[in-house]
Scaffold this motif. Sequence first.
Motif, PDB file in Angstrom:
ATOM      1  N   ALA A   1     -16.521  -6.220 -14.434  1.00 30.92           N
ATOM      2  CA  ALA A   1     -16.828  -5.878 -13.039  1.00 30.92           C
ATOM      3  C   ALA A   1     -16.169  -4.573 -12.635  1.00 30.92           C
ATOM      4  O   ALA A   1     -16.755  -3.759 -11.910  1.00 30.92           O
ATOM      5  N   LEU A   2     -14.923  -4.355 -13.111  1.00 33.53           N
ATOM      6  CA  LEU A   2     -14.212  -3.123 -12.786  1.00 33.53           C
ATOM      7  C   LEU A   2     -14.885  -1.900 -13.414  1.00 33.53           C
ATOM      8  O   LEU A   2     -14.834  -0.804 -12.854  1.00 33.53           O
ATOM      9  N   SER A   3     -15.546  -2.066 -14.539  1.00 34.45           N
ATOM     10  CA  SER A   3     -16.224  -0.936 -15.187  1.00 34.45           C
ATOM     11  C   SER A   3     -17.481  -0.499 -14.441  1.00 34.45           C
ATOM     12  O   SER A   3     -18.040   0.554 -14.738  1.00 34.45           O
ATOM     13  N   GLY A   4     -17.955  -1.294 -13.489  1.00 38.62           N
ATOM     14  CA  GLY A   4     -19.088  -0.896 -12.659  1.00 38.62           C
ATOM     15  C   GLY A   4     -20.429  -0.884 -13.373  1.00 38.62           C
ATOM     16  O   GLY A   4     -21.100   0.154 -13.386  1.00 38.62           O
ATOM     17  N   PRO A   5     -20.873  -1.984 -13.961  1.00 38.87           N
ATOM     18  CA  PRO A   5     -22.199  -1.989 -14.597  1.00 38.87           C
ATOM     19  C   PRO A   5     -23.291  -1.788 -13.549  1.00 38.87           C
ATOM     20  O   PRO A   5     -23.202  -2.285 -12.422  1.00 38.87           O
ATOM     21  N   ARG A   6     -24.329  -1.071 -13.918  1.00 37.81           N
ATOM     22  CA  ARG A   6     -25.409  -0.775 -12.984  1.00 37.81           C
ATOM     23  C   ARG A   6     -26.664  -0.392 -13.759  1.00 37.81           C
ATOM     24  O   ARG A   6     -26.615  -0.074 -14.944  1.00 37.81           O
ATOM     25  N   LEU A   7     -27.783  -0.434 -13.064  1.00 37.12           N
ATOM     26  CA  LEU A   7     -29.051   0.021 -13.599  1.00 37.12           C
ATOM     27  C   LEU A   7     -29.426   1.313 -12.886  1.00 37.12           C
ATOM     28  O   LEU A   7     -29.424   1.362 -11.646  1.00 37.12           O
ATOM     29  N   VAL A   8     -29.729   2.344 -13.623  1.00 40.17           N
ATOM     30  CA  VAL A   8     -30.129   3.635 -13.058  1.00 40.17           C
ATOM     31  C   VAL A   8     -31.642   3.761 -13.229  1.00 40.17           C
ATOM     32  O   VAL A   8     -32.136   3.916 -14.349  1.00 40.17           O
ATOM     33  N   LEU A   9     -32.352   3.685 -12.109  1.00 43.26           N
ATOM     34  CA  LEU A   9     -33.809   3.737 -12.111  1.00 43.26           C
ATOM     35  C   LEU A   9     -34.277   4.998 -11.418  1.00 43.26           C
ATOM     36  O   LEU A   9     -33.609   5.516 -10.513  1.00 43.26           O
ATOM     37  N   SER A  10     -35.431   5.487 -11.789  1.00 40.96           N
ATOM     38  CA  SER A  10     -36.002   6.696 -11.182  1.00 40.96           C
ATOM     39  C   SER A  10     -36.931   6.295 -10.050  1.00 40.96           C
ATOM     40  O   SER A  10     -37.801   5.437 -10.211  1.00 40.96           O
TER      41      SER A  10
ATOM     42  N   LEU B   1     -22.623   2.461 -16.986  1.00 38.02           N
ATOM     43  CA  LEU B   1     -21.326   2.027 -16.469  1.00 38.02           C
ATOM     44  C   LEU B   1     -20.746   3.134 -15.609  1.00 38.02           C
ATOM     45  O   LEU B   1     -20.698   4.298 -16.029  1.00 38.02           O
ATOM     46  N   ALA B   2     -20.292   2.777 -14.419  1.00 41.60           N
ATOM     47  CA  ALA B   2     -19.690   3.770 -13.531  1.00 41.60           C
ATOM     48  C   ALA B   2     -18.320   4.202 -14.046  1.00 41.60           C
ATOM     49  O   ALA B   2     -17.932   5.365 -13.895  1.00 41.60           O
ATOM     50  N   ALA B   3     -17.566   3.284 -14.652  1.00 36.99           N
ATOM     51  CA  ALA B   3     -16.229   3.601 -15.181  1.00 36.99           C
ATOM     52  C   ALA B   3     -16.099   2.979 -16.568  1.00 36.99           C
ATOM     53  O   ALA B   3     -15.449   1.927 -16.742  1.00 36.99           O
ATOM     54  N   PRO B   4     -16.709   3.568 -17.576  1.00 38.05           N
ATOM     55  CA  PRO B   4     -16.713   2.941 -18.911  1.00 38.05           C
ATOM     56  C   PRO B   4     -15.327   2.792 -19.516  1.00 38.05           C
ATOM     57  O   PRO B   4     -15.078   1.860 -20.293  1.00 38.05           O
ATOM     58  N   TYR B   5     -14.396   3.698 -19.187  1.00 35.40           N
ATOM     59  CA  TYR B   5     -13.058   3.612 -19.774  1.00 35.40           C
ATOM     60  C   TYR B   5     -12.288   2.386 -19.278  1.00 35.40           C
ATOM     61  O   TYR B   5     -11.261   2.022 -19.868  1.00 35.40           O
ATOM     62  N   ALA B   6     -12.783   1.751 -18.239  1.00 37.69           N
ATOM     63  CA  ALA B   6     -12.122   0.534 -17.767  1.00 37.69           C
ATOM     64  C   ALA B   6     -12.213  -0.583 -18.795  1.00 37.69           C
ATOM     65  O   ALA B   6     -11.397  -1.516 -18.786  1.00 37.69           O
ATOM     66  N   LEU B   7     -13.179  -0.516 -19.718  1.00 40.54           N
ATOM     67  CA  LEU B   7     -13.317  -1.548 -20.745  1.00 40.54           C
ATOM     68  C   LEU B   7     -12.125  -1.569 -21.695  1.00 40.54           C
ATOM     69  O   LEU B   7     -11.914  -2.557 -22.412  1.00 40.54           O
ATOM     70  N   LEU B   8     -11.363  -0.497 -21.729  1.00 42.65           N
ATOM     71  CA  LEU B   8     -10.163  -0.480 -22.567  1.00 42.65           C
ATOM     72  C   LEU B   8      -9.150  -1.529 -22.130  1.00 42.65           C
ATOM     73  O   LEU B   8      -8.277  -1.933 -22.920  1.00 42.65           O
ATOM     74  N   LEU B   9      -9.261  -1.981 -20.884  1.00 48.07           N
ATOM     75  CA  LEU B   9      -8.339  -3.009 -20.393  1.00 48.07           C
ATOM     76  C   LEU B   9      -8.558  -4.350 -21.074  1.00 48.07           C
ATOM     77  O   LEU B   9      -7.709  -5.249 -20.960  1.00 48.07           O
TER      78      LEU B   9
END
Length: 340
Positions: A81-90, A14-22
């Motif tokens: 969507a605001l929390s910015g879910p993403r996949l981090v791949l190498s 998550l790019a902004a995990p604290y957004a889940l507090l909303l």
Amino acid sequence: MPSWLSALVSAFDLAAPYALLLLAAPFVFARLMPAEREGTSGALRVPPSLIGGADRGESLIARGRRRIWLVWTLWAALVVALSGPRLVLSANALPASGREIILTLDLSGSMERRDFSLDGETVSRLAAVKRVGAGFIRRRAGDRIGLVAFADQAYVAAAPTFDTASVARTLEEATIGLVGRSTGIGDGLGLALKRLAPAQIASADGDGPPPASDKVVVLLSDGANNAGQTSPKDVAALAKELGVRVYTIALGPIDMANNPDNEQDVVDVDTLRDMAEVSGGRAFRVKTTDDLNAVADSIDQLEGGRAQAPPVPLRRDLWPWPAALALLCACGLLAVRRDA
């Protein structure tokens, strides 16, 4: 847990995990808002006869529940969507040596001579150089590769770049006659040095930065220097001052020391060897396509030492999916309100 699912979970971020507090914001607001006093709700009593035909098989209670579900799903999707879910791949690591290599190619008229072979057919010298040189360039992934061509004049066909595939294509598209048909070896090497280390050349009196040992020129010629404004040996001495190694390739079955028929435009092996020795490089003699392949392999080994570069994380954003779900919920709310 399946391996693919475990890999997917480990790559999730998550790019902004604290957004889940909303997600808890509606409960907090409902708790903090003052209670509504009795008699101020503004409710209107409607006779059952007026609303009896509005349901048509669906009760008002069910419709209200559906509206509540749409509202909560809309809010949850927006927050996710605001929390910015993403996949981090190498990313796959490329071999890297930090070298800069410029292939300096003779495009004089003698390169049209058909005395080399490819796949059992007699071809021109240039055709053989294109095949072997393009393969050499593509193998140097992770290095900055450039291409300089020379004849009467020298020009940069491809500026140094990590895009080895594009430089290889430029070599494969090279043609004779663009800048004359003579052989200006000194000018070709000089232009290659200028593109490799312009800052050092501008201050060659010794006040500039120290020479770099990771810069290489591979110069190929099948003739003798008979054009240009500079002497090949003088330019090779400048390459030594700049710390640039020069590998020279003398191309052609006949050279000046072995020319019984006094043919014109034969390769000057002695000058090319002196250039390599002065700069601290190495000279190669090529008479056949097999020799050319062997030289390419030798230079590849001499300039080896490539290691795997650190992997670069690639991030694939997933927020458009919950955002699209929120949009669908909003459309559903409008449809429910229209039917109410």
